[in-house]
Design a protein around this motif. Structure first.
Motif, PDB file in Angstrom:
ATOM      1  N   GLY A  17      -6.276   3.620  -3.599  1.00  0.00           N
ATOM      2  CA  GLY A  17      -5.314   4.676  -3.371  1.00  0.00           C
ATOM      3  C   GLY A  17      -3.897   4.122  -3.414  1.00  0.00           C
ATOM      4  O   GLY A  17      -3.669   2.916  -3.290  1.00  0.00           O
ATOM      5  N   ALA A  18      -2.935   5.013  -3.606  1.00  0.00           N
ATOM      6  CA  ALA A  18      -1.517   4.649  -3.597  1.00  0.00           C
ATOM      7  C   ALA A  18      -0.807   5.583  -2.632  1.00  0.00           C
ATOM      8  O   ALA A  18      -0.700   6.790  -2.889  1.00  0.00           O
ATOM      9  CB  ALA A  18      -0.908   4.750  -4.988  1.00  0.00           C
ATOM     10  N   SER A  19      -0.338   5.035  -1.513  1.00  0.00           N
ATOM     11  CA  SER A  19       0.206   5.874  -0.451  1.00  0.00           C
ATOM     12  C   SER A  19       1.527   6.533  -0.835  1.00  0.00           C
ATOM     13  O   SER A  19       1.898   7.562  -0.274  1.00  0.00           O
ATOM     14  CB  SER A  19       0.392   5.043   0.827  1.00  0.00           C
ATOM     15  N   GLN A  20       2.240   5.971  -1.822  1.00  0.00           N
ATOM     16  CA  GLN A  20       3.542   6.549  -2.152  1.00  0.00           C
ATOM     17  C   GLN A  20       3.420   7.892  -2.868  1.00  0.00           C
ATOM     18  O   GLN A  20       4.328   8.724  -2.806  1.00  0.00           O
ATOM     19  CB  GLN A  20       4.385   5.575  -3.007  1.00  0.00           C
ATOM     20  N   SER A  56      -0.244  -0.360  -9.115  1.00  0.00           N
ATOM     21  CA  SER A  56       1.095   0.232  -9.055  1.00  0.00           C
ATOM     22  C   SER A  56       1.451   0.687  -7.648  1.00  0.00           C
ATOM     23  O   SER A  56       2.577   1.112  -7.393  1.00  0.00           O
ATOM     24  CB  SER A  56       1.182   1.432 -10.005  1.00  0.00           C
ATOM     25  N   GLY A  57       0.499   0.611  -6.729  1.00  0.00           N
ATOM     26  CA  GLY A  57       0.746   1.006  -5.348  1.00  0.00           C
ATOM     27  C   GLY A  57      -0.349   0.466  -4.452  1.00  0.00           C
ATOM     28  O   GLY A  57      -1.311  -0.163  -4.922  1.00  0.00           O
ATOM     29  N   PHE A  58      -0.207   0.693  -3.175  1.00  0.00           N
ATOM     30  CA  PHE A  58      -1.146   0.171  -2.197  1.00  0.00           C
ATOM     31  C   PHE A  58      -1.713   1.320  -1.372  1.00  0.00           C
ATOM     32  O   PHE A  58      -1.035   2.307  -1.100  1.00  0.00           O
ATOM     33  CB  PHE A  58      -0.474  -0.841  -1.265  1.00  0.00           C
ATOM     34  N   GLY A  59      -2.970   1.152  -0.968  1.00  0.00           N
ATOM     35  CA  GLY A  59      -3.616   2.162  -0.148  1.00  0.00           C
ATOM     36  C   GLY A  59      -5.061   1.781   0.105  1.00  0.00           C
ATOM     37  O   GLY A  59      -5.471   0.625  -0.052  1.00  0.00           O
ATOM     38  N   LEU A  60      -5.854   2.770   0.476  1.00  0.00           N
ATOM     39  CA  LEU A  60      -7.261   2.562   0.816  1.00  0.00           C
ATOM     40  C   LEU A  60      -8.049   2.103  -0.401  1.00  0.00           C
ATOM     41  O   LEU A  60      -7.926   2.673  -1.485  1.00  0.00           O
ATOM     42  CB  LEU A  60      -7.838   3.875   1.365  1.00  0.00           C
ATOM     43  N   ALA A  61      -8.874   1.058  -0.229  1.00  0.00           N
ATOM     44  CA  ALA A  61      -9.682   0.516  -1.319  1.00  0.00           C
ATOM     45  C   ALA A  61     -11.159   0.728  -1.029  1.00  0.00           C
ATOM     46  O   ALA A  61     -11.597   0.747   0.129  1.00  0.00           O
ATOM     47  CB  ALA A  61      -9.395  -0.973  -1.516  1.00  0.00           C
ATOM     48  N   ALA A  62     -11.954   0.877  -2.100  1.00  0.00           N
ATOM     49  CA  ALA A  62     -13.399   1.043  -1.977  1.00  0.00           C
ATOM     50  C   ALA A  62     -14.056   0.522  -3.243  1.00  0.00           C
ATOM     51  O   ALA A  62     -13.416   0.422  -4.301  1.00  0.00           O
ATOM     52  CB  ALA A  62     -13.764   2.512  -1.754  1.00  0.00           C
ATOM     53  N   MET A  63     -15.357   0.199  -3.154  1.00  0.00           N
ATOM     54  CA  MET A  63     -16.099  -0.264  -4.317  1.00  0.00           C
ATOM     55  C   MET A  63     -17.528   0.226  -4.215  1.00  0.00           C
ATOM     56  O   MET A  63     -18.129   0.211  -3.145  1.00  0.00           O
ATOM     57  CB  MET A  63     -16.053  -1.795  -4.410  1.00  0.00           C
ATOM     58  N   ASP A  64     -18.088   0.684  -5.345  1.00  0.00           N
ATOM     59  CA  ASP A  64     -19.480   1.130  -5.379  1.00  0.00           C
ATOM     60  C   ASP A  64     -19.982   0.990  -6.809  1.00  0.00           C
ATOM     61  O   ASP A  64     -19.205   0.760  -7.738  1.00  0.00           O
ATOM     62  CB  ASP A  64     -19.610   2.576  -4.896  1.00  0.00           C
TER      63      ASP A  64
END
Length: 422
Positions: free
Chosen positions: A376-379, A356-364
């Motif tokens: 994350g979603a920057s909006q 639903s939004g765009f931002g920092l991505a991570a995987m663990d």
């Protein structure tokens, strides 16, 4: 006779497992450490227990300071650690880690910040990255946007001191004096900041090679044609800028330049693989021809999505095989699992979710080995997560779970090896 192979370990080393054995036996929970968008305070939230749901509560880490840039990681003994740059002028970099003894009832307790200062002439960093070298010492890297130089600071290695003891050898009754060398803390806990040669760097990522040495993967400052460089440690105990290879450009005409921060991960042979969204908006791959050596394969593509991808994140599953997750411009989330390293075979890109939004991505990975992907979603400064339904599954949960509905403008995901009892 059973077959064995090596996979990346928790402390930057390589661990040997039997083929078919799941290498996730640690008791750990995933934790998010972030900076609040409301007051620039450090905050954290975590799974209630290993493999469990998230608390849904952002708890402050009270240091008495406000912060603007964050990097996260862990200590040699598995405690969560972070490095953060203060707001205001002059800025300073603080190192903070979990206390060895937690608060009563299993609550989290943090050590006071250790001030690492700032390199001379540097007003502030635009990125901080934390990792550990072969011996497990924490190493920190800061990117100076003005100069394009990457700066390096590390925990100094242990020293030795002589200790004299009286011991009674077997078969005798007479003690003798014995002097031995024992480990001792360094006089200064942290090094000063060292510049890793002149560069044109805007962003970096970090990966350990099969021996545990750190390799930095850098993206250039020109957003229209961001070149890609690598710089790797040459020594198991790297202490000076001379213990690095220097920046080597690795993008070429076949790969195009980078449109996302390149990321690195080891495959189950111990070779570093580098992935990025290249100038054709698809994922491109580069692989070491021999683990621990400087030679590289030609650039390849692990399949095409026929969409416009904007970033890619890499990890490995319970079999030590590489998993990629990428975000498309239309919000599609795509996953691709490598099924055979020697043959460079992939399962193929499949759309697993819509963001639903765009931002920092991570995987663990979770304590049971299932991968979780965070976005994350920057909006609205939220962070959400989806997870594999089972170990090594190509099926992911049908919906996102919000672990922070708002209030997070940057974050890092780490594994807490000191989880609560329940």
């Amino acid at each position: 006779m059973s077959q064995t192979r090596q996979i990346p370990g928790e402390h930057g080393d390589m661990i040997e497992i039997e083929v078919g054995e799941t290498p996730f036996a640690e008791l750990s929970r995933l934790m998010m450490v972030g900076i609040s968008s409301d007051n620039n305070q450090l905050v954290w939230t975590a799974q209630i227990a290993p493999n469990g749901p998230w608390t849904g509560t952002l708890t402050p880490i009270d240091t008495g300071h406000a912060y603007i840039v964050l990097g996260t990681g862990s200590t040699l003994d598995g405690r969560v650690a972070m490095v953060a740059q203060t707001t205001g002028s002059p800025a300073s970099v603080h190192y903070i880690d979990e206390a060895v003894e937690q608060a009563p009832g299993g609550g989290q307790r943090w050590n006071a910040p250790h001030d690492l200062g700032m390199p001379d002439g540097v007003a502030g960093f635009q990125q901080l990255v934390m990792g550990r070298g072969p011996s497990g010492r924490v190493e920190i890297f800061g990117v100076d946007a003005d100069s394009g130089i990457v700066w390096w600071c590390y925990q100094n290695p242990l020293t030795t001191q002589k200790k004299t003891e009286w011991v009674t050898p077997p078969g005798t009754d007479t003690p003798i004096e014995v002097t031995v060398e024992v480990p001792a803390p360094p006089a200064t806990l942290w090094s000063s900041w060292t510049g890793l040669s002149a560069g044109d760097v805007s962003r970096i990522s970090l990966v350990n090679d099969a021996s545990g040495r750190i390799m930095l993967i850098a993206m250039g400052q020109n957003p229209a044609q961001a070149q890609v460089h690598v710089n790797a440690q040459t020594e198991l105990k790297s202490l000076t800028a001379g213990d690095w290879t220097g920046w080597e450009r690795i993008d070429d005409a076949t790969s195009g330049t980078a449109k996302s921060i390149p990321c690195g991960v080891l495959d189950d042979t111990g070779a570093i693989n580098i992935f990025m969204v290249s100038s054709d908006n698809e994922v491109a791959q580069l692989r070491q021809t021999v683990p621990d050596e400087e030679g590289w394969s030609e650039w390849t593509k692990p399949g095409m999505t026929d969409t416009t991808l904007i970033n890619v994140t890499s990890g490995f599953d319970g079999d030590g095989l590489i998993m990629l997750v990428a975000v498309a411009q239309d919000g599609g989330i795509w996953a691709n699992l490598q099924t055979h390293v020697a043959g460079q075979r992939w399962n193929g890109w499949q759309k697993i979710a819509t963001a639903s939004g765009f931002g920092l991505a991570a995987m663990d990975y979770n304590s049971d080995g299932r991968l979780s992907y965070f976005l994350g979603a920057s909006q609205n400064n939220s962070v959400s997560v989806i997870s594999q339904t089972a170990l090594n599954s190509t099926t992911w949960g049908a919906g996102w779970s919000q672990i922070a509905s708002s209030g997070i403008f940057t974050y890092g995901i780490v594994r807490d090896l000191t989880p609560p009892d329940s």
